[in-house]
Write a protein that holds these residues in place. Structure first.
Motif, PDB file in Angstrom:
ATOM      1  N   ILE A 132      -2.465 -32.399  -1.063  1.00 21.30           N
ATOM      2  CA  ILE A 132      -3.613 -31.493  -1.050  1.00 21.30           C
ATOM      3  C   ILE A 132      -3.884 -30.982   0.360  1.00 21.30           C
ATOM      4  O   ILE A 132      -4.059 -29.775   0.588  1.00 21.30           O
ATOM      5  N   VAL A 133      -3.929 -31.906   1.337  1.00 22.67           N
ATOM      6  CA  VAL A 133      -4.221 -31.514   2.723  1.00 22.67           C
ATOM      7  C   VAL A 133      -3.124 -30.607   3.272  1.00 22.67           C
ATOM      8  O   VAL A 133      -3.393 -29.568   3.889  1.00 22.67           O
ATOM      9  N   ALA A 134      -1.863 -31.008   3.065  1.00 20.02           N
ATOM     10  CA  ALA A 134      -0.745 -30.221   3.587  1.00 20.02           C
ATOM     11  C   ALA A 134      -0.720 -28.829   2.966  1.00 20.02           C
ATOM     12  O   ALA A 134      -0.452 -27.836   3.659  1.00 20.02           O
ATOM     13  N   TYR A 135      -0.986 -28.746   1.664  1.00 20.88           N
ATOM     14  CA  TYR A 135      -1.024 -27.436   1.004  1.00 20.88           C
ATOM     15  C   TYR A 135      -2.077 -26.541   1.651  1.00 20.88           C
ATOM     16  O   TYR A 135      -1.787 -25.403   2.042  1.00 20.88           O
ATOM     17  N   GLY A 136      -3.314 -27.025   1.739  1.00 20.61           N
ATOM     18  CA  GLY A 136      -4.406 -26.186   2.235  1.00 20.61           C
ATOM     19  C   GLY A 136      -4.190 -25.720   3.665  1.00 20.61           C
ATOM     20  O   GLY A 136      -4.348 -24.531   3.974  1.00 20.61           O
ATOM     21  N   VAL A 137      -3.785 -26.643   4.532  1.00 26.18           N
ATOM     22  CA  VAL A 137      -3.627 -26.293   5.948  1.00 26.18           C
ATOM     23  C   VAL A 137      -2.414 -25.394   6.163  1.00 26.18           C
ATOM     24  O   VAL A 137      -2.493 -24.370   6.854  1.00 26.18           O
ATOM     25  N   SER A 138      -1.278 -25.762   5.577  1.00 30.26           N
ATOM     26  CA  SER A 138      -0.056 -25.006   5.849  1.00 30.26           C
ATOM     27  C   SER A 138      -0.107 -23.607   5.240  1.00 30.26           C
ATOM     28  O   SER A 138       0.341 -22.632   5.868  1.00 30.26           O
ATOM     29  N   GLN A 139      -0.658 -23.475   4.027  1.00 29.96           N
ATOM     30  CA  GLN A 139      -0.732 -22.152   3.413  1.00 29.96           C
ATOM     31  C   GLN A 139      -1.721 -21.248   4.141  1.00 29.96           C
ATOM     32  O   GLN A 139      -1.461 -20.053   4.327  1.00 29.96           O
ATOM     33  N   THR A 140      -2.842 -21.816   4.565  1.00 28.18           N
ATOM     34  CA  THR A 140      -3.807 -21.025   5.345  1.00 28.18           C
ATOM     35  C   THR A 140      -3.200 -20.605   6.673  1.00 28.18           C
ATOM     36  O   THR A 140      -3.376 -19.467   7.119  1.00 28.18           O
ATOM     37  N   LEU A 141      -2.477 -21.530   7.309  1.00 26.05           N
ATOM     38  CA  LEU A 141      -1.815 -21.205   8.575  1.00 26.05           C
ATOM     39  C   LEU A 141      -0.780 -20.109   8.382  1.00 26.05           C
ATOM     40  O   LEU A 141      -0.678 -19.179   9.203  1.00 26.05           O
ATOM     41  N   ASN A 142      -0.005 -20.177   7.311  1.00 21.22           N
ATOM     42  CA  ASN A 142       1.003 -19.152   7.035  1.00 21.22           C
ATOM     43  C   ASN A 142       0.379 -17.772   6.916  1.00 21.22           C
ATOM     44  O   ASN A 142       0.839 -16.813   7.545  1.00 21.22           O
ATOM     45  N   VAL A 143      -0.692 -17.666   6.118  1.00 19.49           N
ATOM     46  CA  VAL A 143      -1.350 -16.372   5.922  1.00 19.49           C
ATOM     47  C   VAL A 143      -1.957 -15.885   7.236  1.00 19.49           C
ATOM     48  O   VAL A 143      -1.857 -14.697   7.578  1.00 19.49           O
ATOM     49  N   THR A 144      -2.577 -16.789   7.991  1.00 20.75           N
ATOM     50  CA  THR A 144      -3.231 -16.408   9.245  1.00 20.75           C
ATOM     51  C   THR A 144      -2.223 -15.873  10.255  1.00 20.75           C
ATOM     52  O   THR A 144      -2.440 -14.821  10.872  1.00 20.75           O
ATOM     53  N   ILE A 145      -1.107 -16.590  10.418  1.00 21.20           N
ATOM     54  CA  ILE A 145      -0.079 -16.143  11.369  1.00 21.20           C
ATOM     55  C   ILE A 145       0.508 -14.812  10.921  1.00 21.20           C
ATOM     56  O   ILE A 145       0.673 -13.877  11.726  1.00 21.20           O
ATOM     57  N   PHE A 146       0.826 -14.715   9.631  1.00 16.59           N
ATOM     58  CA  PHE A 146       1.410 -13.477   9.111  1.00 16.59           C
ATOM     59  C   PHE A 146       0.472 -12.294   9.316  1.00 16.59           C
ATOM     60  O   PHE A 146       0.893 -11.228   9.770  1.00 16.59           O
ATOM     61  N   ALA A 147      -0.805 -12.482   8.995  1.00 21.08           N
ATOM     62  CA  ALA A 147      -1.774 -11.387   9.128  1.00 21.08           C
ATOM     63  C   ALA A 147      -1.990 -11.015  10.599  1.00 21.08           C
ATOM     64  O   ALA A 147      -2.124  -9.834  10.921  1.00 21.08           O
ATOM     65  N   ARG A 148      -2.041 -12.017  11.472  1.00 18.99           N
ATOM     66  CA  ARG A 148      -2.215 -11.718  12.902  1.00 18.99           C
ATOM     67  C   ARG A 148      -1.030 -10.928  13.448  1.00 18.99           C
ATOM     68  O   ARG A 148      -1.205  -9.986  14.243  1.00 18.99           O
ATOM     69  N   LEU A 149       0.173 -11.322  13.060  1.00 15.30           N
ATOM     70  CA  LEU A 149       1.363 -10.596  13.516  1.00 15.30           C
ATOM     71  C   LEU A 149       1.378  -9.182  12.969  1.00 15.30           C
ATOM     72  O   LEU A 149       1.796  -8.241  13.660  1.00 15.30           O
ATOM     73  N   LYS A 150       0.916  -9.002  11.740  1.00 13.42           N
ATOM     74  CA  LYS A 150       0.847  -7.655  11.185  1.00 13.42           C
ATOM     75  C   LYS A 150      -0.157  -6.817  11.963  1.00 13.42           C
ATOM     76  O   LYS A 150       0.055  -5.626  12.202  1.00 13.42           O
ATOM     77  N   GLY A 151      -1.259  -7.445  12.387  1.00 13.62           N
ATOM     78  CA  GLY A 151      -2.241  -6.724  13.184  1.00 13.62           C
ATOM     79  C   GLY A 151      -1.671  -6.267  14.502  1.00 13.62           C
ATOM     80  O   GLY A 151      -2.056  -5.221  15.035  1.00 13.62           O
ATOM     81  N   ALA A 152      -0.730  -7.056  15.048  1.00 15.82           N
ATOM     82  CA  ALA A 152      -0.123  -6.704  16.327  1.00 15.82           C
ATOM     83  C   ALA A 152       1.043  -5.737  16.168  1.00 15.82           C
ATOM     84  O   ALA A 152       1.248  -4.845  16.995  1.00 15.82           O
ATOM     85  N   GLU A 153       1.818  -5.906  15.093  1.00 18.44           N
ATOM     86  CA  GLU A 153       3.040  -5.128  14.913  1.00 18.44           C
ATOM     87  C   GLU A 153       2.907  -4.003  13.885  1.00 18.44           C
ATOM     88  O   GLU A 153       3.813  -3.195  13.741  1.00 18.44           O
ATOM     89  N   GLY A 154       1.802  -3.957  13.159  1.00 20.28           N
ATOM     90  CA  GLY A 154       1.677  -2.983  12.083  1.00 20.28           C
ATOM     91  C   GLY A 154       2.585  -3.374  10.934  1.00 20.28           C
ATOM     92  O   GLY A 154       2.752  -4.547  10.628  1.00 20.28           O
ATOM     93  N   ALA A 155       3.189  -2.408  10.279  1.00 16.81           N
ATOM     94  CA  ALA A 155       4.048  -2.677   9.128  1.00 16.81           C
ATOM     95  C   ALA A 155       5.482  -3.014   9.524  1.00 16.81           C
ATOM     96  O   ALA A 155       6.341  -3.191   8.661  1.00 16.81           O
ATOM     97  N   LYS A 156       5.764  -3.117  10.813  1.00 18.62           N
ATOM     98  CA  LYS A 156       7.126  -3.355  11.275  1.00 18.62           C
ATOM     99  C   LYS A 156       7.481  -4.839  11.199  1.00 18.62           C
ATOM    100  O   LYS A 156       6.621  -5.705  11.124  1.00 18.62           O
TER     101      LYS A 156
END
Length: 230
Positions: A132-156
């Motif tokens: 449960i803990v690993a799911y919540g933290v790792s999935q939230t981290l994945n989305v956060t990193i992905f979204a932040r990188l998209k904010g920096a790189e746009g759709a590239k």
């Protein structure tokens, strides 16, 4: 006055259902350790045995791909909402596993099948908590990193954003799950290193091509043009 029906994009509906299914099946698949073919030979390079990984990683990598695809199509906020909703099928599936494990088997059930399913359903409270803990933290981290990188790189660089977010989140997932589930019961150093190496390699190989498939599928379902590799 009748309430106006709420509609959601077809891609979000489809991917959300798929996501829920992967959340439920991951724990079951995790009961089997799988050999990784040529990838297993990487282990001795780092002074450990041939790499193996619990089969649940394949469902978890699909969770990573789905949450990243939803972040790409509908934004990080929607993807994080999906991650939070994912706790519902995860916790319900754990509770059902505990209940079914406790209920006596039919006398007519073949002993080998009875013993096998009892083993699959008989996780300890530390394994359930670690999942449960690993799911919540790792999935939230994945989305956060992905979204932040998209904010920096746009759709590239979709492949890079998805791969990097997956690699980092799977490292954290392994640290949390193995530590919570097994710390103090036996030495976990080699297990941690082996699982991290296996998950990093699988993330780098599988996530980038799969993200293009799911984003393209989502765009097709929503009637949008195909995604182009950049």
């Amino acid at each position: 006055m009748d309430a106006k029906p709420v509609s959601i994009p077809r891609s979000l509906f489809f991917l959300s259902i798929f996501y829920g299914g992967m959340v439920c099946i991951a724990g079951v698949l995790g009961n089997k350790q799988v050999w990784l073919g040529p990838i297993s030979a990487i282990g001795p390079w780092f002074g450990i045995g041939p790499l193996a990984v619990e089969a649940g990683i394949f469902a978890f990598l699909l969770l990573v791909v789905v949450s990243s695809a939803i972040a790409e199509l509908h934004g990080g906020r929607v993807a994080n909402q999906l991650v939070r909703v994912g706790f519902v099928p995860l916790i319900v599936s754990i509770l059902l596993s505990i209940i079914v494990h406790a209920v006596p088997a039919s006398p007519d059930m073949q002993p080998e099948y009875r013993d096998a399913i009892q083993t699959v359903l008989g996780g300890t409270w530390r394994i359930w908590l670690g999942g449960i803990v690993a799911y919540g933290v790792s999935q939230t981290l994945n989305v956060t990193i992905f979204a932040r990188l998209k904010g920096a790189e746009g759709a590239k660089l979709l492949w890079f954003r998805a791969g990097l977010a997956s690699v980092l989140s799977q490292i954290v997932d392994t640290l949390l799950f193995v530590t919570i589930a097994f710390y103090g019961t036996f030495p976990i150093g080699e297990l941690l290193l082996g699982q991290m190496l296996a998950k990093v390699v699988l993330s780098a190989l599988l996530v980038p091509p799969l993200i293009y498939v799911l984003v393209a599928l989502g765009r097709w379902l929503d009637g949008i043009g195909p995604v182009r590799a950049q």
